[in-house]
Design a protein around this motif. Structure first.
Motif, PDB file in Angstrom:
ATOM      1  N   TYR A  49      40.828 -25.338  22.001  1.00 23.19           N
ATOM      2  CA  TYR A  49      40.525 -25.071  20.596  1.00 23.19           C
ATOM      3  C   TYR A  49      41.336 -25.973  19.673  1.00 23.19           C
ATOM      4  O   TYR A  49      40.895 -26.311  18.577  1.00 23.19           O
ATOM      5  N   ARG A  53      39.709 -29.136  16.956  1.00 24.62           N
ATOM      6  CA  ARG A  53      40.078 -29.441  15.574  1.00 24.62           C
ATOM      7  C   ARG A  53      40.713 -30.820  15.445  1.00 24.62           C
ATOM      8  O   ARG A  53      40.884 -31.323  14.326  1.00 24.62           O
TER       9      ARG A  53
ATOM     10  N   GLU B 106      39.395 -16.741  13.252  1.00 25.91           N
ATOM     11  CA  GLU B 106      39.241 -17.943  14.072  1.00 25.91           C
ATOM     12  C   GLU B 106      38.254 -17.722  15.222  1.00 25.91           C
ATOM     13  O   GLU B 106      38.077 -16.594  15.673  1.00 25.91           O
ATOM     14  N   HIS B 127      37.362 -19.164   9.555  1.00 28.64           N
ATOM     15  CA  HIS B 127      38.149 -20.394   9.794  1.00 28.64           C
ATOM     16  C   HIS B 127      39.412 -20.406   8.961  1.00 28.64           C
ATOM     17  O   HIS B 127      39.708 -21.371   8.260  1.00 28.64           O
TER      18      HIS B 127
END
Lengths: 216, 216
Positions: A49, A53, B106, B127
């Motif tokens: 994860y 990003r 998340e 987010h």
């Protein structure tokens, strides 16, 4: 809590392209990372994860580096260290002293020694240690090529045995000593004693005993 | 200890294609891995040398998976979860209850909830959470699209706020509550209390206080 009757019949998430970890591209990375030593499924998920990003450049660079690792890394045919050229950078470096060979078990041991910046000779990487328990005998290691480096006409004057200070390392060092001694080449081993920064009180009895035996 | 006069002049290892970590292809992987969170240079080195010994298939698979991660993962335009298709597998699953939306901070929170297999509704991923200290206001989060999902003609009957049980999560939940309340949709929050398997003696005073307040 409301009941989801349709859902009670089976696992909602278990579709072809969806697993616990999420969609397929994600679970693939989680799986790949969790196969690495010391990385469990939770850490693998966290890393994945994070990578999601991260910039495309960072992830692409890592992917390329991994490909490159398998394609461009080979063993040096002289010292058997891992290198991107053969012979390796250390063996071909004119500033390294070719008359002293330091024998180590693994490439990472070599890296650790290089980091000390206290050794200017060359290396020989055995790729393991003698361990009858694991079925590893002398023939599984790069011992024969080491002996070849010490044959007639050799420039080598000293062999430093830097195997690990444990049962397997000692057995390996002993075995090599027996082979090298008849050649009349000096053999040394790394000193054993108290580690710097350690506390005498916490040293194990074998280390402390070695430190006494080796006092100077 | 012998002196290596030539070597004393400079660092032997610092040639163009050789660093502390070894040859370039290796140091590239070490560097790439050590940029991941929680992976220091030592761990990165250990992993790299593990990969060197791993099969070409394993390393290739990991490299491909990393590429794929960036190329084939997108956000679902409905719930903003990470997915390989849009709308995502959860939003399009006819067995999921579209009348209940669980709001999480998340994607990993969603994964944690899916793992409980206790929720059969759909999600909305914010987010992040409101955090003035970090300069994150409501506009940085996917709150506006959540409100759109609750507009005229909506099937949604309940919004479960599953933000983290901390300052930022609470602030975010409060902010959303204010927006959703006028719409006449039921709002719930996850229960707070003692974690299962925990020991009352070791519970922090806020958790224990919440457990008292929420007793039933």
């Amino acid at each position: 809590m409301p009941g989801w009757p349709l859902w009670r019949g089976g696992r909602l998430w278990e579709t072809e392209s969806m697993t616990w970890e999420g969609p397929k591209p994600i679970s693939r990375v989680v799986e790949g990372l969790s196969r690495l030593p010391g990385i469990g499924p939770k850490t693998a998920q966290r890393l994945t994860y994070y990578l999601l990003r991260a910039s495309r450049e960072q992830v692409g660079e890592l992917a390329d580096a991994l490909r490159d690792l398998k394609d461009n890394v080979k063993l040096c045919s002289t010292c058997f260290n891992i290198s991107d050229q053969d012979p390796c950078h250390i063996c071909t470096n004119p500033r390294r002293d070719q008359s002293t060979i330091c024998v180590v078990e693994e490439p990472l041991d070599l890296v650790a020694i290089e980091r000390t910046a206290r050794f200017g000779g060359v290396y020989h990487v055995l790729h393991g240690a003698i361990s009858p328990m694991d079925g590893i005998g002398p023939d599984e290691l790069r011992i024969r090529p080491l002996i070849s480096r010490l044959g007639p006409g050799t420039k080598v004057q000293e062999v430093i045995l830097a195997t690990n200070p444990n049962l397997e390392g000692d057995a390996t060092a002993m075995y090599i000593t027996k082979l090298v001694e008849p050649l009349g080449i000096k053999i040394t081993r790394l000193a054993r004693g108290l580690p710097i920064g350690g506390d005498l009180e916490y040293a194990d009895e074998i280390t402390l005993g070695n430190a006494f035996a080796g006092r100077s």
